[in-house]
Write an enzyme that holds these catalytic residues in place. Structure first.
Site, PDB file in Angstrom:
ATOM      1  N   GLU A  37      -8.323   1.389  -1.747  1.00 20.87           N
ATOM      2  CA  GLU A  37      -8.684   0.624  -0.545  1.00 20.87           C
ATOM      3  C   GLU A  37      -8.533   1.467   0.721  1.00 20.87           C
ATOM      4  O   GLU A  37      -7.486   1.459   1.358  1.00 20.87           O
ATOM      5  CB  GLU A  37      -7.817  -0.643  -0.430  1.00 20.87           C
ATOM      6  CG  GLU A  37      -8.185  -1.498   0.757  1.00 20.87           C
ATOM      7  CD  GLU A  37      -7.314  -2.741   0.903  1.00 20.87           C
ATOM      8  OE1 GLU A  37      -7.612  -3.562   1.789  1.00 20.87           O
ATOM      9  OE2 GLU A  37      -6.337  -2.887   0.157  1.00 20.87           O
ATOM     10  N   LYS A  90     -12.183  -0.804  -3.078  1.00 17.16           N
ATOM     11  CA  LYS A  90     -12.075  -1.974  -2.200  1.00 17.16           C
ATOM     12  C   LYS A  90     -12.341  -1.475  -0.786  1.00 17.16           C
ATOM     13  O   LYS A  90     -11.561  -0.719  -0.222  1.00 17.16           O
ATOM     14  CB  LYS A  90     -10.685  -2.619  -2.303  1.00 17.16           C
ATOM     15  CG  LYS A  90     -10.530  -3.834  -1.376  1.00 17.16           C
ATOM     16  CD  LYS A  90      -9.274  -4.629  -1.683  1.00 17.16           C
ATOM     17  CE  LYS A  90      -9.105  -5.789  -0.711  1.00 17.16           C
ATOM     18  NZ  LYS A  90      -8.004  -6.697  -1.071  1.00 17.16           N
ATOM     19  N   ARG A 145      -6.694 -13.451   3.514  1.00 18.00           N
ATOM     20  CA  ARG A 145      -6.735 -14.557   4.483  1.00 18.00           C
ATOM     21  C   ARG A 145      -8.000 -15.390   4.372  1.00 18.00           C
ATOM     22  O   ARG A 145      -7.967 -16.612   4.507  1.00 18.00           O
ATOM     23  CB  ARG A 145      -6.614 -13.999   5.907  1.00 18.00           C
ATOM     24  CG  ARG A 145      -5.199 -13.959   6.433  1.00 18.00           C
ATOM     25  CD  ARG A 145      -5.124 -13.285   7.784  1.00 18.00           C
ATOM     26  NE  ARG A 145      -5.519 -11.885   7.722  1.00 18.00           N
ATOM     27  CZ  ARG A 145      -5.533 -11.068   8.766  1.00 18.00           C
ATOM     28  NH1 ARG A 145      -5.196 -11.526   9.968  1.00 18.00           N
ATOM     29  NH2 ARG A 145      -5.891  -9.806   8.645  1.00 18.00           N
TER      30      ARG A 145
END
Length: 345
Positions: free
Chosen positions: A180, A222, A297
């Protein structure tokens, strides 16, 4: 690497990248989780964190849309109220348990305003333990900030080297690495600047992965989207974000990579779903790797708001989470319609 070892890694990748499913990022550190809990009036303790994460992992129907969950060290070792270890729970629901293994982004020496992710010390031993606890994939996040003169070549190369060493250690342990390299959305930069930085950084990352002999088909990227900074004077629309992101990935990402998952990186819940859907529609017949979501989130916030307001509202919070998961699962197939947002979950 033996054929059997490589086969096990690619099978995990295929399970995580199953069509119409995405990965739940449930790996917030205790400090980050505390900040989110405090924002909705919930005290952050090992027990409240356990309750909240159990709520998400046991949400009825969500298993049809979520292929795996990235857990935090604390969570990987916890269990349901009925004493079922969380990795066992996920496996029983047909989902793959994962684990965040980096120890956070720290100030990078001789690079003011920039960070390098740490966590390589003792990682081989930790990965062996995580594998024994049931984890079959891992995540390592690097942060790349856009600013005046940033990112520096030093920052990009230091983070790429660390993430490549992490990925090699993961594959050695029979664990699929999620890589990521997040280009932060904070700032007033335009989408052109984001595209330039994203492309430059991804090229460095994949060069390092090759140097460290990381098996591409046994790894997942990612990535952040190519998107305007939150404080940009003019923010690019959904279609432009989709076009720029897909084009950048096609230029930089090897065709034999196991898959690409997108982070939401501060986008709103609906905004990130719209972007994912637009990218999938563009990608049909053009990209060689499967693409889906790995949101934190953007998946959790509606459920956290409900549960934070009244912790007795577990079923309602689960319903909100399952609904958000379903919207993103539709987007992962390029079948999302914003009109669905007004329908009952």
């Amino acid at each position: 690497m033996t054929h059997q070892h490589a086969k096990a890694l690619t099978e995990t990748v295929q399970a995580l990248m199953a069509p119409g499913k995405g990965i739940l990022a449930l790996d917030e550190s205790n400090a980050t989780c505390t900040a989110r809990f405090e924002a909705v009036g919930v005290p952050s303790t090992p027990e409240t964190r356990r309750q909240y994460r159990e709520l998400l992992m046991t949400a009825p129907g969500a298993e049809h849309h979520i292929s795996g969950a990235i857990l935090y060290d604390e969570t990987l070792r916890q269990a349901t109220a009925d004493r079922v270890p969380f990795p066992t729970l996920l496996q029983a629901r047909g989902q793959v348990p994962g684990i965040k293994v980096d120890t956070g982004a720290k100030e990078l020496a001789n690079a003011p305003g920039e960070k390098v992710t740490e966590g390589l010390d003792g990682l081989r031993e930790r990965l062996a333990e995580y594998h024994a606890l049931g984890a079959r994939f891992a995540k390592w996040r690097a942060v790349i900030r856009i600013g005046a003169g940033l990112p520096s070549q030093l920052c990009c190369e230091a983070n790429a080297h660390a993430v490549a060493r992490y990925a090699a250690l993961c594959q050695e342990a029979g664990i699929v690495p999620i890589i990521e390299p997040e280009v932060l959305i904070d700032g007033d930069h335009d989408i052109d600047r984001c595209e330039t930085v994203t492309e430059h950084n991804l090229r460095i990352v994949f060069r390092e992965l090759q140097v460290h002999r990381v098996l591409p088909e046994g790894a997942i990227l990612k990535t952040s989207m190519v998107i305007s900074g939150l404080r940009a004077t003019r923010r690019a629309g959904v279609q432009e974000v989709a076009e720029r992101t897909v084009a950048t990935l096609l230029r930089c990402v090897p065709g034999d990579l196991g898959g690409v998952v997108f982070l939401s990186g501060g986008q709103g819940s609906v905004e990130s779903t719209r972007h994912l859907d637009a990218m999938q529609r563009l990608a049909v017949g053009r990209v060689p790797w499967p693409m889906t979501f790995s949101y934190a989130r953007a998946l959790q916030q509606p459920a956290l708001a409900i549960w934070g307001a009244d912790r007795r509202c577990v079923a309602e919070a689960q319903q909100a989470f399952a609904f958000r998961a379903r919207m993103n699962a539709l987007a992962a197939r390029g079948e999302y319609r914003e009109a669905l947002e007004t329908e009952a979950a």
